[in-house]
Design an enzyme around this catalytic site. Structure first.
Site, mmCIF file in Angstrom:
data_model
loop_
_atom_site.group_PDB
_atom_site.id
_atom_site.type_symbol
_atom_site.label_atom_id
_atom_site.label_comp_id
_atom_site.label_asym_id
_atom_site.label_seq_id
_atom_site.Cartn_x
_atom_site.Cartn_y
_atom_site.Cartn_z
ATOM 1 N N ALA A 1 0.845 -1.192 0.000
ATOM 2 C CA ALA A 1 0.000 0.000 0.000
ATOM 3 C C ALA A 1 0.875 1.234 0.000
ATOM 4 O O ALA A 1 2.036 1.189 0.441
ATOM 5 C CB ALA A 1 -0.912 0.009 1.230
ATOM 6 N N ASP A 2 0.315 2.315 -0.492
ATOM 7 C CA ASP A 2 1.004 3.599 -0.416
ATOM 8 C C ASP A 2 -0.041 4.693 -0.241
ATOM 9 O O ASP A 2 -1.045 4.714 -0.952
ATOM 10 C CB ASP A 2 1.840 3.873 -1.670
ATOM 11 C CG ASP A 2 2.854 4.962 -1.396
ATOM 12 O OD1 ASP A 2 3.918 4.652 -0.832
ATOM 13 O OD2 ASP A 2 2.568 6.139 -1.704
#
Length: 192
Positions: free
Chosen positions: A70-71
């Site tokens: 995830a970012d």
């Protein structure tokens, strides 16, 4: 369950581990993906979150495993507010968000053992009250801004600045749980 593949979290974020634990997900391993997170020229905040989450999932060496990456990217209009490198930069970020809305975009990517990639992009809108100089300095003194996208942590003291939130609270913390659970259910790793 022994018939499901190993789950590797491609993130060093303790907040993502805590969020996953809330929905009963404990990764078999935590292996942060190391890559350049700099935005490309003219890249918009949403696109950056998508690109980086997919790149992190693809970059990790974990044969036969599910890789969850995830970012989270904070954007004020077209402007990307990353993790501030200094107190001065954090002060500037807080000034940009003071009294106005900003967006928090999180890209989530799940690489399956066959190499295919499932992705989601979640956007939440957050509005801060107009911040006084004293509020900003007290928040900066707390040190809570360090290492946080946009220079704040909604799950901490900065929550008192939030006058409006539309969308997923867990997204603003760093991992949208509904969408993450959907990805894990979709490949059979998480049972209903």
């Amino acid at each position: 369950m022994s018939d499901r593949p190993r789950l590797v979290l491609a993130s060093a974020s303790p907040r993502r581990l805590e969020l996953l634990a809330r929905i009963g997900v404990v990764p078999d391993a935590v292996q942060p993906a190391e890559l350049d997170e700099s935005p490309l020229r003219s890249e918009m905040p949403r696109r950056l979150a998508q690109r980086l989450s997919s790149a992190k999932a693809a970059a990790l060496e974990a044969p036969g495993a599910l890789v969850l990456a995830a970012d989270t990217v904070v954007g004020v209009g077209r402007r990307i507010l990353g993790k501030p490198a200094s107190r001065e930069e954090a002060r500037r970020f807080l000034g940009l968000m003071s009294g106005r809305r900003h967006q928090v975009h999180t890209g989530v990517a799940l690489r399956r053992p066959d190499g295919s990639l499932g992705t989601r992009l979640v956007t939440s809108v957050v509005a801060f009250q107009r911040l006084t100089a004293q509020q900003v300095e007290a928040y900066l003194d707390s040190g809570e801004w360090e290492g946080k996208a946009g220079g704040y942590a909604i799950q901490g003291r900065a929550e008192m600045f939030v006058r409006f939130l539309s969308g997923s609270h867990s997204n603003v913390v760093g991992l949208p749980l509904f969408e993450t659970a959907q990805l894990l259910r979709g490949c059979g790793w998480l049972r209903p």
